[in-house]
Motif scaffolding. Structure first.
Motif, PDB file in Angstrom:
ATOM      1  N   VAL A   3       1.001  -1.283   0.035  1.00 22.78           N
ATOM      2  CA  VAL A   3      -0.004  -0.072  -0.148  1.00 22.78           C
ATOM      3  C   VAL A   3       0.773   1.138  -0.003  1.00 22.78           C
ATOM      4  O   VAL A   3       1.444   1.461   1.018  1.00 22.78           O
ATOM      5  N   LEU A   4       1.030   2.009  -1.157  1.00 20.47           N
ATOM      6  CA  LEU A   4       2.074   2.894  -1.278  1.00 20.47           C
ATOM      7  C   LEU A   4       1.272   4.240  -1.170  1.00 20.47           C
ATOM      8  O   LEU A   4       0.426   4.592  -1.790  1.00 20.47           O
ATOM      9  N   GLN A   5       1.615   4.903  -0.035  1.00 19.07           N
ATOM     10  CA  GLN A   5       1.265   6.257   0.202  1.00 19.07           C
ATOM     11  C   GLN A   5       2.011   7.557  -0.127  1.00 19.07           C
ATOM     12  O   GLN A   5       3.358   7.386   0.070  1.00 19.07           O
ATOM     13  N   TRP A  96      -1.413  10.371   7.061  1.00 15.56           N
ATOM     14  CA  TRP A  96      -0.943   9.262   7.017  1.00 15.56           C
ATOM     15  C   TRP A  96      -1.868   8.039   7.797  1.00 15.56           C
ATOM     16  O   TRP A  96      -1.747   6.857   7.423  1.00 15.56           O
ATOM     17  N   LEU A  97      -1.868   8.388   8.994  1.00 13.02           N
ATOM     18  CA  LEU A  97      -2.848   7.693   9.707  1.00 13.02           C
ATOM     19  C   LEU A  97      -3.813   7.237   9.236  1.00 13.02           C
ATOM     20  O   LEU A  97      -4.383   6.197   9.246  1.00 13.02           O
ATOM     21  N   GLU A  98      -4.834   8.269   8.728  1.00 14.49           N
ATOM     22  CA  GLU A  98      -6.045   8.055   8.408  1.00 14.49           C
ATOM     23  C   GLU A  98      -6.224   7.218   6.950  1.00 14.49           C
ATOM     24  O   GLU A  98      -7.145   6.351   6.994  1.00 14.49           O
ATOM     25  N   ASN A  99      -5.112   7.475   6.184  1.00 17.84           N
ATOM     26  CA  ASN A  99      -5.059   6.541   4.907  1.00 17.84           C
ATOM     27  C   ASN A  99      -4.668   5.014   5.274  1.00 17.84           C
ATOM     28  O   ASN A  99      -5.166   4.082   4.803  1.00 17.84           O
ATOM     29  N   LEU A 113      -0.850  -6.967   4.597  1.00 16.21           N
ATOM     30  CA  LEU A 113      -0.510  -5.739   3.982  1.00 16.21           C
ATOM     31  C   LEU A 113       0.823  -5.091   4.332  1.00 16.21           C
ATOM     32  O   LEU A 113       1.193  -5.219   5.289  1.00 16.21           O
ATOM     33  N   VAL A 114       1.280  -4.363   3.616  1.00 13.41           N
ATOM     34  CA  VAL A 114       2.534  -3.615   3.805  1.00 13.41           C
ATOM     35  C   VAL A 114       2.608  -2.199   3.477  1.00 13.41           C
ATOM     36  O   VAL A 114       2.419  -1.869   2.464  1.00 13.41           O
ATOM     37  N   HIS A 115       2.172  -1.173   4.471  1.00 15.96           N
ATOM     38  CA  HIS A 115       2.074   0.410   4.083  1.00 15.96           C
ATOM     39  C   HIS A 115       3.337   1.035   3.739  1.00 15.96           C
ATOM     40  O   HIS A 115       4.472   0.716   4.862  1.00 15.96           O
ATOM     41  N   VAL A 116       3.702   1.499   2.692  1.00 21.11           N
ATOM     42  CA  VAL A 116       4.927   1.928   2.598  1.00 21.11           C
ATOM     43  C   VAL A 116       5.002   3.525   2.364  1.00 21.11           C
ATOM     44  O   VAL A 116       3.867   4.080   1.738  1.00 21.11           O
ATOM     45  N   GLY A 117       5.649   4.230   2.998  1.00 24.08           N
ATOM     46  CA  GLY A 117       5.836   5.754   3.222  1.00 24.08           C
ATOM     47  C   GLY A 117       7.260   6.254   2.954  1.00 24.08           C
ATOM     48  O   GLY A 117       8.197   5.492   3.289  1.00 24.08           O
ATOM     49  N   ASP A 118       7.135   7.599   2.483  1.00 31.14           N
ATOM     50  CA  ASP A 118       8.700   8.274   2.305  1.00 31.14           C
ATOM     51  C   ASP A 118       9.027   8.673   3.776  1.00 31.14           C
ATOM     52  O   ASP A 118       8.329   8.425   4.806  1.00 31.14           O
ATOM     53  N   ARG A 119       9.968   9.775   3.924  1.00 27.62           N
ATOM     54  CA  ARG A 119      10.563  10.326   5.080  1.00 27.62           C
ATOM     55  C   ARG A 119       9.411  11.053   5.950  1.00 27.62           C
ATOM     56  O   ARG A 119       9.628  11.292   6.992  1.00 27.62           O
ATOM     57  N   GLU A 120       8.564  11.617   4.979  1.00 29.12           N
ATOM     58  CA  GLU A 120       7.641  12.336   5.642  1.00 29.12           C
ATOM     59  C   GLU A 120       6.583  11.631   6.685  1.00 29.12           C
ATOM     60  O   GLU A 120       5.903  12.160   7.433  1.00 29.12           O
ATOM     61  N   ASN A 121       6.621  10.285   6.250  1.00 27.94           N
ATOM     62  CA  ASN A 121       5.832   9.491   7.154  1.00 27.94           C
ATOM     63  C   ASN A 121       6.583   8.820   8.273  1.00 27.94           C
ATOM     64  O   ASN A 121       6.189   8.037   9.055  1.00 27.94           O
ATOM     65  N   TYR A 124       5.911   8.618  14.734  1.00 29.81           N
ATOM     66  CA  TYR A 124       5.813   7.800  15.891  1.00 29.81           C
ATOM     67  C   TYR A 124       4.406   7.309  16.010  1.00 29.81           C
ATOM     68  O   TYR A 124       4.124   6.129  15.900  1.00 29.81           O
ATOM     69  N   GLU A 125       3.313   8.280  15.920  1.00 28.31           N
ATOM     70  CA  GLU A 125       1.701   7.838  15.814  1.00 28.31           C
ATOM     71  C   GLU A 125       1.580   6.815  14.705  1.00 28.31           C
ATOM     72  O   GLU A 125       0.719   5.977  14.948  1.00 28.31           O
ATOM     73  N   PHE A 126       2.164   6.868  13.313  1.00 30.50           N
ATOM     74  CA  PHE A 126       1.826   5.966  12.542  1.00 30.50           C
ATOM     75  C   PHE A 126       2.258   4.818  12.677  1.00 30.50           C
ATOM     76  O   PHE A 126       1.504   3.709  12.495  1.00 30.50           O
TER      77      PHE A 126
END
Length: 145
Positions: A3-5, A96-99, A113-121, A124-126
């Protein structure tokens, strides 16, 4: 499933940027040796694209659109507030959390599922939300944790 965000900016030229929303400010053309700031207007979209490990796109699992009434850079905000004291629900980063929550609920079976994010992600809450949901994540981090 991956899951690419990521966030996308749609910028528009408008005589009155406040009618559509502000993206950022950038330096304009030099005049009289000075470089005035120019406001870019547009919309922001944060989406979660689902792909197989082989790269086959399956579609969007979550999407958010928003605008800013005014752009404030991180440096300007840090002069006024301590960003660590602002709850995540009051920051744009909450997307990021909502998605993560929406995509996990829609796709079911969070363990696959593997949620993938860049450094903006790198939030800690995520990390906590992913663990609570029983799903996995891969984040390019800003600092060594």
């Amino acid at each position: 499933l991956l899951v690419l965000q990521d966030t996308t900016e749609f910028s528009y030229k408008r005589a009155h940027p406040e009618q559509i929303g502000t993206l950022t400010t950038i330096p304009g053309r030099k005049t009289d040796g000075r470089r005035p700031m120019h406001t870019l207007c547009g919309l922001l979209m944060h989406s979660s694209l689902v792909v197989t490990p082989e790269g086959l796109p399956l579609g969007l699992a979550a999407i958010r659109f928003w605008t800013r009434s005014k752009f404030r850079g991180v440096t300007a905000l840090k002069r006024r507030i301590n960003p660590t004291r602002v709850p995540i629900e009051h920051k744009e980063s909450v997307r990021w959390l909502e998605n993560l929550r929406d995509a996990t609920a829609l796709l079911g079976d969070p363990a696959r599922l593997v949620h993938v994010g860049d450094r903006e992600n790198d939030i800690y809450e995520f990390f906590c939300a992913a663990r609570s949901a029983g799903t996995h994540f891969l984040v390019r981090t800003c600092v060594d944790r």
